[in-house]
Write an enzyme that holds these catalytic residues in place. Structure first.
Site, mmCIF file in Angstrom:
data_model
loop_
_atom_site.group_PDB
_atom_site.id
_atom_site.type_symbol
_atom_site.label_atom_id
_atom_site.label_comp_id
_atom_site.label_asym_id
_atom_site.label_seq_id
_atom_site.Cartn_x
_atom_site.Cartn_y
_atom_site.Cartn_z
ATOM 1 N N SER A 121 0.814 -1.214 0.000
ATOM 2 C CA SER A 121 0.000 0.000 0.000
ATOM 3 C C SER A 121 0.846 1.262 0.000
ATOM 4 O O SER A 121 0.339 2.351 -0.274
ATOM 5 C CB SER A 121 -0.905 0.017 1.238
ATOM 6 O OG SER A 121 -0.123 0.001 2.426
ATOM 7 N N HIS A 142 -2.985 -3.841 -5.466
ATOM 8 C CA HIS A 142 -3.310 -3.314 -4.144
ATOM 9 C C HIS A 142 -4.813 -3.315 -3.879
ATOM 10 O O HIS A 142 -5.575 -2.542 -4.462
ATOM 11 C CB HIS A 142 -2.759 -1.886 -4.002
ATOM 12 C CG HIS A 142 -3.073 -1.275 -2.678
ATOM 13 N ND1 HIS A 142 -3.401 0.049 -2.532
ATOM 14 C CD2 HIS A 142 -3.124 -1.810 -1.428
ATOM 15 C CE1 HIS A 142 -3.640 0.308 -1.262
ATOM 16 N NE2 HIS A 142 -3.477 -0.802 -0.574
ATOM 17 N N GLU A 154 -6.019 -1.470 -7.141
ATOM 18 C CA GLU A 154 -5.078 -0.694 -7.939
ATOM 19 C C GLU A 154 -4.065 -1.625 -8.580
ATOM 20 O O GLU A 154 -3.471 -2.476 -7.905
ATOM 21 C CB GLU A 154 -4.361 0.334 -7.052
ATOM 22 C CG GLU A 154 -5.289 1.409 -6.515
ATOM 23 C CD GLU A 154 -4.624 2.294 -5.465
ATOM 24 O OE1 GLU A 154 -4.894 3.503 -5.473
ATOM 25 O OE2 GLU A 154 -3.851 1.767 -4.642
ATOM 26 N N ASN A 192 -4.650 6.213 -1.655
ATOM 27 C CA ASN A 192 -3.981 6.803 -0.496
ATOM 28 C C ASN A 192 -3.436 8.196 -0.796
ATOM 29 O O ASN A 192 -3.290 9.014 0.108
ATOM 30 C CB ASN A 192 -2.855 5.887 -0.009
ATOM 31 C CG ASN A 192 -3.396 4.683 0.742
ATOM 32 O OD1 ASN A 192 -4.481 4.734 1.304
ATOM 33 N ND2 ASN A 192 -2.656 3.598 0.748
#
Length: 523
Positions: A121, A142, A154, A192
């Protein structure tokens, strides 16, 4: 050609690893489960089986489907048994050196055509693949927790990753019921990265004393439509998780002001005020239930409103306020300059009440600003100037603090719920600042070419649970309005975190959708 994946291995059978194993097995793919800790893979399988059996008992799927899924979950104690799978997905600790060692070990086991995927991540896929003999077969894959419910993954190519690997993983994600979005190998990838604006701007607002953390949560949850307020979310995630991510992305982007963390979460981390898991973060928790202070709850005052003068940046906002005042039997002061006893109501963007009053050439002692960016049928945010007289503040609160609805839903008799929040002066309202920053960051991610505008939009909406993706939200609210908010805040504060993205500026000025990309011919 895209590989048709028939089997894969999961290395690391914690929560993430078993979540990926579940959706793969349910998609008819044979899944080998390995964990370096003896017995952990079997324990993970047993826990998953128990959970699946409960879901089957509730009718979520048939007994036949349950048994087919369980048959696809194979525990192995020797990592060498992954030799014949199509893909190995790593879901171990977030430590670069350990991941690099694992990938070197896997290369000694599997053939050159086997794809090696990492569920990292926060680490660079390129760095993880740097010691591999065949970095072209390494990519990020991810997922988000809980994997079966978070329908987004992802797909991250490193600098050397073969495009066929990316296509295979994107297709695999679709087979497993998830949307695969392709992202550049940059800090935070899409989700993120895109999530940096929400918490950091809320923390800055709190640090400026604009409102309490409870009021900020209420405004963004009830008014802007977020599922959870930023401080509720920080408590749920845990400060020990959230703050290091804030610092990591800030440092990896070489101190880009947009991602600047706040000292408060560092202090809370050091003071072990981590959130729900320890019983106290921003809120206190007893038996898992959040306690609130109730300090921001106000009774609606019984005051006489002589008349209201309206100054609005947008004609549509002025009409909405006039309709509301007429529906509530309030006299409108339509003079060029307000009467000395009129409440001055300012519908403004990206500005504090003092500067707005000066711009409108009205008396700031009579002025209260209202945020028109939020859903006024659910919540209203009011901002007096630092010199607004209490009588006018009380009038504004009486006018907007009742549970009356705007437009067709107007309820003149309801006095049950207080749906307004008074905040201290701020350069831009709470929701304006946070929502504009979310949209601006999404635009900046698009400008950097980290992903397509569509993938950015879908990834942030699905991965973070926002009411809209940042790109579609900008279109919904109007790119010109978001640009105005940012330009004014930047102009008044000089803080580069608020500088508008060129992606936003160009499209707002041209009056076109924020999804608009440069044509391939011109690139």
């Amino acid at each position: 050609m895209i590989m048709t994946v028939k089997s894969l291995a999961i290395v690391g059978t914690g929560i993430m690893g078993m979540g990926i194993a579940q959706i793969a097995a349910q998609a008819g793919i044979q899944v080998m489960l390995f964990d370096a800790k003896s017995g952990a893979a079997e324990q993970g399988r047993q826990s998953l089986q128990a959970m699946l059996e409960k879901l089957a008992a509730k009718g979520k799927f048939t007994e036949e489907q349950l048994q087919a899924t369980l048959a696809n979950l194979i525990v192995i104690e020797d990592i060498a048994k992954v030799a014949k799978v199509d893909i190995v997905i790593e879901a171990i600790i977030e430590n670069l050196e350990i991941k690099q060692q694992l990938f070197k070990q896997l290369e000694s086991i599997v053939p050159a055509e086997t794809i090696l995927a990492t569920n990292t991540s926060s680490l660079a896929v390129t760095a993880i693949a740097s010691d591999c003999e065949h970095p072209e077969r390494v990519a990020g894959f991810h997922f988000f927790n809980p994997v079966p419910l978070m329908k987004i993954v992802e797909v991250i190519p490193g600098l050397s990753t073969d495009h066929r690997v990316v296509e295979t993983l994107t297709d695999l994600a679709k087979r497993m019921g998830h949307l695969g979005v392709v992202a550049k190998d940059t800090p935070g990838f899409i989700v993120n990265h895109g999530g940096r604006a929400y918490g950091t701007e809320a923390l800055k607002i709190l640090g400026e004393g604009v409102a309490s953390f409870e009021d900020i949560d209420r405004i963004l949850r009830d008014g802007a439509g977020f599922r959870m307020g930023p401080f509720e979310l920080l408590d749920l995630t845990g400060i020990d998780v959230s703050h290091p991510v804030m610092e990591s992305i800030y440092n990896q982007y070489y101190f880009e002001p947009r991602y600047r963390p706040h000292p408060l979460t560092r202090q809370m981390l050091e003071g072990n005020k981590l959130g729900r898991k320890v019983g106290e973060g921003f809120y206190k928790y007893k038996d898992g239930q959040k306690s609130t202070t109730g300090l921001s709850q106000r009774s609606v005052p019984n005051v006489v409103i002589t008349s209201v003068w309206i100054g609005a940046d947008l004609a549509t906002d002025k009409k909405q306020l006039i309709d509301h005042l007429n529906a509530n039997g309030i006299t409108i002061d339509d003079n060029d300059q307000p009467n000395s006893d009129s409440l001055i109501l300012l519908a403004i963007y990206g500005e504090d009440t003092t500067n707005a009053a000066i711009r409108y050439q009205v008396n700031p002692k009579q002025a209260v600003a209202i945020d028109m960016l939020t859903d006024l049928s659910k919540h209203r945010t009011l901002m007096p100037s630092i010199v607004t007289e209490d009588n006018f503040v009380a009038q504004a609160y009486a006018l907007f603090g009742r549970n009356n609805k705007f437009g067709k839903n107007s309820d003149q008799n309801s006095n049950v719920a207080v749906v307004a929040t008074l905040i201290a002066e701020s350069t831009g309202f709470v929701a304006q600042r946070v929502v504009a920053m979310v949209i601006n960051l999404g635009c900046d991610i698009a400008m950097q070419g980290i992903a397509t505008p569509k993938d950015i939009n879908n990834a942030v909406k699905l991965g973070l649970g926002y009411p809209y993706g940042p790109i579609s939200w900008g279109d919904e609210l109007g790119a010109e309005r978001i640009l105005l908010i940012l330009q004014r805040i930047y102009g008044l504060t000089g803080d580069p975190r608020y500088r508008p993205s060129p992606w936003l500026q160009r499209r707002a000025k041209l009056g076109i959708s924020l999804f608009t990309q440069q044509s391939n011919y011109q690139r």
